[in-house]
Design a protein around this motif. Structure first.
Motif, PDB file in Angstrom:
ATOM      1  N   SER A 322      62.883  11.638  60.799  1.00 45.58           N
ATOM      2  CA  SER A 322      62.375  11.198  62.093  1.00 45.58           C
ATOM      3  C   SER A 322      63.485  10.697  63.007  1.00 45.58           C
ATOM      4  CB  SER A 322      61.326  10.085  61.905  1.00 45.58           C
ATOM      5  OG  SER A 322      61.897   8.974  61.234  1.00 45.58           O
ATOM      6  N   VAL A 323      63.320  10.947  64.303  1.00 43.64           N
ATOM      7  CA  VAL A 323      64.169  10.394  65.358  1.00 43.64           C
ATOM      8  C   VAL A 323      63.234   9.883  66.439  1.00 43.64           C
ATOM      9  CG1 VAL A 323      65.850  10.895  67.174  1.00 43.64           C
ATOM     10  CG2 VAL A 323      66.122  11.934  64.907  1.00 43.64           C
ATOM     11  N   TYR A 324      63.212   8.545  66.625  1.00 32.14           N
ATOM     12  CA  TYR A 324      62.334   7.937  67.621  1.00 32.14           C
ATOM     13  C   TYR A 324      63.189   7.189  68.638  1.00 32.14           C
ATOM     14  CZ  TYR A 324      58.710   8.852  64.124  1.00 32.14           C
ATOM     15  OH  TYR A 324      57.873   9.458  63.222  1.00 32.14           O
ATOM     16  N   LEU A 325      63.175   7.673  69.884  1.00 30.91           N
ATOM     17  CA  LEU A 325      63.988   7.087  70.943  1.00 30.91           C
ATOM     18  C   LEU A 325      63.089   6.514  72.030  1.00 30.91           C
ATOM     19  CD1 LEU A 325      66.625   9.957  71.449  1.00 30.91           C
ATOM     20  CD2 LEU A 325      66.725   8.052  69.838  1.00 30.91           C
ATOM     21  N   THR A 326      63.386   5.308  72.456  1.00 31.90           N
ATOM     22  CA  THR A 326      62.736   4.693  73.614  1.00 31.90           C
ATOM     23  C   THR A 326      63.837   4.375  74.604  1.00 31.90           C
ATOM     24  OG1 THR A 326      61.047   3.676  72.197  1.00 31.90           O
ATOM     25  CG2 THR A 326      61.293   2.799  74.433  1.00 31.90           C
ATOM     26  N   ASN A 327      63.748   4.927  75.822  1.00 32.18           N
ATOM     27  CA  ASN A 327      64.847   4.713  76.750  1.00 32.18           C
ATOM     28  C   ASN A 327      64.383   4.753  78.187  1.00 32.18           C
ATOM     29  OD1 ASN A 327      67.718   5.300  78.075  1.00 32.18           O
ATOM     30  ND2 ASN A 327      68.030   4.628  75.965  1.00 32.18           N
ATOM     31  N   ALA A 328      65.032   3.908  78.983  1.00 26.85           N
ATOM     32  CA  ALA A 328      64.628   3.734  80.376  1.00 26.85           C
ATOM     33  C   ALA A 328      65.114   4.850  81.279  1.00 26.85           C
ATOM     34  CB  ALA A 328      65.148   2.389  80.892  1.00 26.85           C
ATOM     35  N   TYR A 329      66.324   5.336  81.021  1.00 27.61           N
ATOM     36  CA  TYR A 329      66.954   6.303  81.923  1.00 27.61           C
ATOM     37  C   TYR A 329      67.468   7.471  81.096  1.00 27.61           C
ATOM     38  CZ  TYR A 329      66.741   2.112  84.783  1.00 27.61           C
ATOM     39  OH  TYR A 329      66.302   0.989  85.427  1.00 27.61           O
ATOM     40  N   ALA A 421      74.053  -2.793  69.072  1.00 28.22           N
ATOM     41  CA  ALA A 421      74.148  -3.166  67.663  1.00 28.22           C
ATOM     42  C   ALA A 421      73.377  -2.140  66.844  1.00 28.22           C
ATOM     43  CB  ALA A 421      73.586  -4.559  67.419  1.00 28.22           C
ATOM     44  N   VAL A 422      73.969  -1.683  65.746  1.00 29.59           N
ATOM     45  CA  VAL A 422      73.291  -0.815  64.792  1.00 29.59           C
ATOM     46  C   VAL A 422      72.908  -1.661  63.587  1.00 29.59           C
ATOM     47  CG1 VAL A 422      73.554   1.122  63.198  1.00 29.59           C
ATOM     48  CG2 VAL A 422      74.470   1.289  65.517  1.00 29.59           C
ATOM     49  N   VAL A 423      71.626  -1.639  63.233  1.00 25.95           N
ATOM     50  CA  VAL A 423      71.113  -2.414  62.102  1.00 25.95           C
ATOM     51  C   VAL A 423      70.559  -1.437  61.071  1.00 25.95           C
ATOM     52  CG1 VAL A 423      69.600  -4.303  61.386  1.00 25.95           C
ATOM     53  CG2 VAL A 423      70.470  -4.232  63.747  1.00 25.95           C
ATOM     54  N   LEU A 424      70.962  -1.613  59.818  1.00 18.64           N
ATOM     55  CA  LEU A 424      70.588  -0.683  58.756  1.00 18.64           C
ATOM     56  C   LEU A 424      69.521  -1.266  57.847  1.00 18.64           C
ATOM     57  CD1 LEU A 424      74.135   0.580  57.707  1.00 18.64           C
ATOM     58  CD2 LEU A 424      72.590   1.539  59.418  1.00 18.64           C
ATOM     59  N   GLY A 425      68.701  -0.392  57.285  1.00 22.07           N
ATOM     60  CA  GLY A 425      67.759  -0.807  56.254  1.00 22.07           C
ATOM     61  C   GLY A 425      66.315  -0.758  56.710  1.00 22.07           C
ATOM     62  N   THR A 426      65.419  -0.723  55.721  1.00 22.16           N
ATOM     63  CA  THR A 426      63.989  -0.591  56.005  1.00 22.16           C
ATOM     64  C   THR A 426      63.377  -1.878  56.531  1.00 22.16           C
ATOM     65  OG1 THR A 426      63.496  -1.138  53.696  1.00 22.16           O
ATOM     66  CG2 THR A 426      63.695   1.188  54.248  1.00 22.16           C
ATOM     67  N   GLU A 427      63.962  -3.029  56.204  1.00 23.55           N
ATOM     68  CA  GLU A 427      63.371  -4.301  56.648  1.00 23.55           C
ATOM     69  C   GLU A 427      63.345  -4.383  58.167  1.00 23.55           C
ATOM     70  OE1 GLU A 427      64.322  -9.104  56.368  1.00 23.55           O
ATOM     71  OE2 GLU A 427      65.169  -7.744  54.872  1.00 23.55           O
ATOM     72  N   PHE A 428      64.494  -4.165  58.792  1.00 26.07           N
ATOM     73  CA  PHE A 428      64.527  -4.189  60.249  1.00 26.07           C
ATOM     74  C   PHE A 428      63.922  -2.906  60.811  1.00 26.07           C
ATOM     75  CE2 PHE A 428      66.602  -3.537  64.399  1.00 26.07           C
ATOM     76  CZ  PHE A 428      66.258  -4.733  65.016  1.00 26.07           C
ATOM     77  N   GLY A 429      64.144  -1.789  60.123  1.00 23.59           N
ATOM     78  CA  GLY A 429      63.581  -0.531  60.589  1.00 23.59           C
ATOM     79  C   GLY A 429      62.069  -0.585  60.731  1.00 23.59           C
ATOM     80  N   SER A 430      61.393  -1.287  59.837  1.00 29.08           N
ATOM     81  CA  SER A 430      59.934  -1.389  59.921  1.00 29.08           C
ATOM     82  C   SER A 430      59.509  -2.181  61.146  1.00 29.08           C
ATOM     83  CB  SER A 430      59.373  -2.025  58.648  1.00 29.08           C
ATOM     84  OG  SER A 430      59.838  -3.366  58.504  1.00 29.08           O
ATOM     85  N   GLN A 431      60.325  -3.165  61.548  1.00 28.83           N
ATOM     86  CA  GLN A 431      60.013  -3.928  62.769  1.00 28.83           C
ATOM     87  C   GLN A 431      60.159  -3.046  64.008  1.00 28.83           C
ATOM     88  OE1 GLN A 431      61.995  -7.832  62.999  1.00 28.83           O
ATOM     89  NE2 GLN A 431      62.455  -7.658  60.824  1.00 28.83           N
ATOM     90  N   VAL A 432      61.217  -2.252  64.039  1.00 31.38           N
ATOM     91  CA  VAL A 432      61.415  -1.347  65.172  1.00 31.38           C
ATOM     92  C   VAL A 432      60.324  -0.282  65.188  1.00 31.38           C
ATOM     93  CG1 VAL A 432      63.009   0.288  66.251  1.00 31.38           C
ATOM     94  CG2 VAL A 432      63.897  -1.791  65.182  1.00 31.38           C
ATOM     95  N   GLN A 433      59.926   0.172  63.998  1.00 30.11           N
ATOM     96  CA  GLN A 433      58.849   1.161  63.920  1.00 30.11           C
ATOM     97  C   GLN A 433      57.545   0.588  64.481  1.00 30.11           C
ATOM     98  OE1 GLN A 433      58.876   4.592  62.353  1.00 30.11           O
ATOM     99  NE2 GLN A 433      57.183   4.467  63.800  1.00 30.11           N
ATOM    100  N   ALA A 434      57.232  -0.658  64.119  1.00 25.75           N
ATOM    101  CA  ALA A 434      56.014  -1.290  64.623  1.00 25.75           C
ATOM    102  C   ALA A 434      56.072  -1.423  66.145  1.00 25.75           C
ATOM    103  CB  ALA A 434      55.822  -2.652  63.971  1.00 25.75           C
ATOM    104  N   MET A 435      57.236  -1.779  66.676  1.00 24.33           N
ATOM    105  CA  MET A 435      57.399  -1.887  68.120  1.00 24.33           C
ATOM    106  C   MET A 435      57.237  -0.520  68.782  1.00 24.33           C
ATOM    107  SD  MET A 435      60.669  -3.465  70.220  1.00 24.33           S
ATOM    108  CE  MET A 435      61.785  -2.159  69.640  1.00 24.33           C
ATOM    109  N   PHE A 436      57.820   0.502  68.171  1.00 24.44           N
ATOM    110  CA  PHE A 436      57.707   1.857  68.703  1.00 24.44           C
ATOM    111  C   PHE A 436      56.245   2.305  68.711  1.00 24.44           C
ATOM    112  CE2 PHE A 436      57.720   6.475  68.443  1.00 24.44           C
ATOM    113  CZ  PHE A 436      58.676   6.835  69.391  1.00 24.44           C
ATOM    114  N   ASP A 437      55.534   2.038  67.621  1.00 24.43           N
ATOM    115  CA  ASP A 437      54.125   2.433  67.531  1.00 24.43           C
ATOM    116  C   ASP A 437      53.286   1.735  68.604  1.00 24.43           C
ATOM    117  OD1 ASP A 437      54.730   4.052  65.390  1.00 24.43           O
ATOM    118  OD2 ASP A 437      54.082   2.602  63.869  1.00 24.43           O
TER     119      ASP A 437
END
Length: 472
Positions: A322-329, A421-437
């Motif tokens: 998966s590649v999920y991008l959220t971007n303003a411009y 900042a690049v953050v690795l791992g499922t712990e933070f990734g799940s937070q970003v996924q929830a925000m994306f959803d």
């Protein structure tokens, strides 16, 4: 935000438009960006080594942490195929022992920032694109002045174009109270301290307190961020005043990565030939305070290529699921387009959340000019409704996430100083996924059949706007 949310700067400001016109004839023959990234071929490299609070970890320690990050995630090979390459591209270390807090929208971010400022004991370093003379800006100014009077040294870098409409008296008051203020790349060539380059701007948003706590992301200092984008109250207020809430994302970071961010701030101060800084404890001994593995990435047009752009292309090229991008411009160059299309072509779920309305007419329609090509390649596109989308985030395979100031356009990749900042791992990734959803649920899907039926006047706007892509 481009030069500002204000109408006169909605298309990046009169000055930059005039400058663009002068240069457009010279650049008319340039159909695309040059290849500005290094060789991204996947080759075996040395094992990835992490840095902790007390320096580099052993190979065994690094391997154990990376295995922990990999576990529990999607079936992805991104760690083996991407991280060593990213390290060779960027150069900044992967740091472990960090704590990362995801902050959504202005109210939460400002609240956390003001709390940190209030607790400052030694110094405050701040770098911002926009600092408006409004309710939020005045509150920040007073908080900084209060700390300066208490003996906490405050150093501020403000972009000249981004703060062009902020009265000089606003900054003079800060300086009169002992705060050091550095104007980045003055618009006035007579005030330049180095080679004058109007089009190079400092788009970073960074706050560092005592060398221990840092904030970064997309949020400027302006009252347009005063309302949260998800709350019913914000939606009601938007209907009353006729102005939608701004949707943005920031990070609060603590741990060893803060030292890397401090280095970037001090390097910018030095490169802009700022006055000598007061002797403070800019690099305190940092202990591990969490489990997050983070890399700080700063990009500058003075470098051979954009470091953030290179590592994003590498991450997309290494994506397995998966590649999920959220971007303003969103005004992609051929390399980013190719990376997204290739990922979708090999079965990766590629989703883009983009604005349905914006403060930049040209960027909005230039980006829409690429929808048909991407949709035909299998990329899924959604437009966030009800807000001004200003966030800049990415999530790859659920384990590689980035938050920062970088837009997906030529300006960010070629002309701006940016910070992520690049953050690795499922712990933070799940937070970003929830925000994306959550954003996805508040977005409208754009289908190919629907897009092919768009009216002629929209197509003409897209053609006109794409002619300006290099300057957007």
């Amino acid at each position: 935000m481009r030069l500002s949310s204000r109408p006169w700067r909605a298309c990046h400001g009169l000055a930059l438009r005039l400058f663009g016109l002068l240069c457009l004839a010279v650049l008319a023959g340039c159909a695309s960006l040059p290849v500005i990234v290094p060789d991204l071929a996947r080759r075996p490299g040395p094992p990835v080594q992490l840095e902790g609070a007390r320096g580099p970890l052993s190979a065994a320690q690094s391997k154990a942490i990376l295995e922990r990050l990999r576990s529990g995630g999607q079936d992805t090979d991104i760690f083996a195929r991407h991280l060593a390459l990213e390290e060779s591209i960027v150069g900044s270390p992967l740091t472990t022992g960090n704590q990362v807090q995801l902050l959504q929208d202005g109210p939460a971010t400002y609240r956390a920032m003001f709390e940190a400022i209030s607790a400052a004991q030694d110094h405050i370093n701040m770098e911002t694109y926009i600092l408006d003379d409004d309710e939020v800006g005045q509150s920040l100014a007073q908080a900084l002045i209060d700390k300066q009077r208490q003996g906490v040294q405050v150093n501020l870098i403000r972009d000249s174009a981004g703060t062009f409409s902020t009265p000089a008296a606003f900054f003079q008051r800060l300086m009169d109270n002992g705060i050091k203020v550095l104007e980045f790349n003055p618009v006035n060539p007579l005030a330049a301290r180095k080679d004058w380059a109007l089009n190079q701007r400092d788009h970073r948003k960074l706050l560092i307190v005592d060398g221990r706590t840092a904030f970064l992301g997309g949020i400027n200092i302006s009252s347009v961020y005063s309302g949260g984008s998800f709350s019913q109250g914000a939606r009601d207020r938007a209907r009353r005043v006729g102005t939608p809430a701004w949707r943005d994302t920031d990070l609060k970071l603590q741990g060893p990565v803060v030292a890397e961010l401090q280095k970037l701030f001090l390097a910018t101060w030095a490169s802009q030939k700022g006055d000598p800084l007061a002797a403070k404890n800019y690099f305190p001994q940092l202990e591990g305070v969490g489990r997050q593995v983070v890399r700080a990435i700063g990009s500058s047009p003075e470098e051979p290529y954009s470091l953030i752009y290179a590592t994003l292309l590498s991450a997309i090229g290494s994506a397995e699921t998966s590649v999920y991008l959220t971007n303003a411009y969103f005004v992609p160059d051929p390399q980013l387009l190719a990376a997204l299309e290739a990922a979708a072509g090999r079965g990766v779920d590629v989703k883009l959340i983009l604005p349905s309305r914006t403060d930049s007419w040209l960027v909005f329609h230039a980006g829409r000019g690429y929808y048909e090509q991407l949709l035909r390649a299998g990329v899924k596109i959604y437009e966030r409704h009800g807000v001004i989308l200003h966030a800049k985030t990415a999530l790859v395979d659920g384990v590689w996430a980035t938050v920062g100031s970088t837009n997906l356009d030529w300006r960010s990749f070629l002309h701006n100083h940016e910070l992520n900042a690049v953050v690795l791992g499922t712990e933070f990734g799940s937070q970003v996924q929830a925000m994306f959803d959550k954003d996805l649920a508040a977005s409208d899907a754009i289908t190919l059949a629907q897009w092919e039926r768009r009216p002629l006047h929209l197509r003409l706007k897209e053609l006109f706007a794409r002619a300006w892509a290099y300057w957007l």
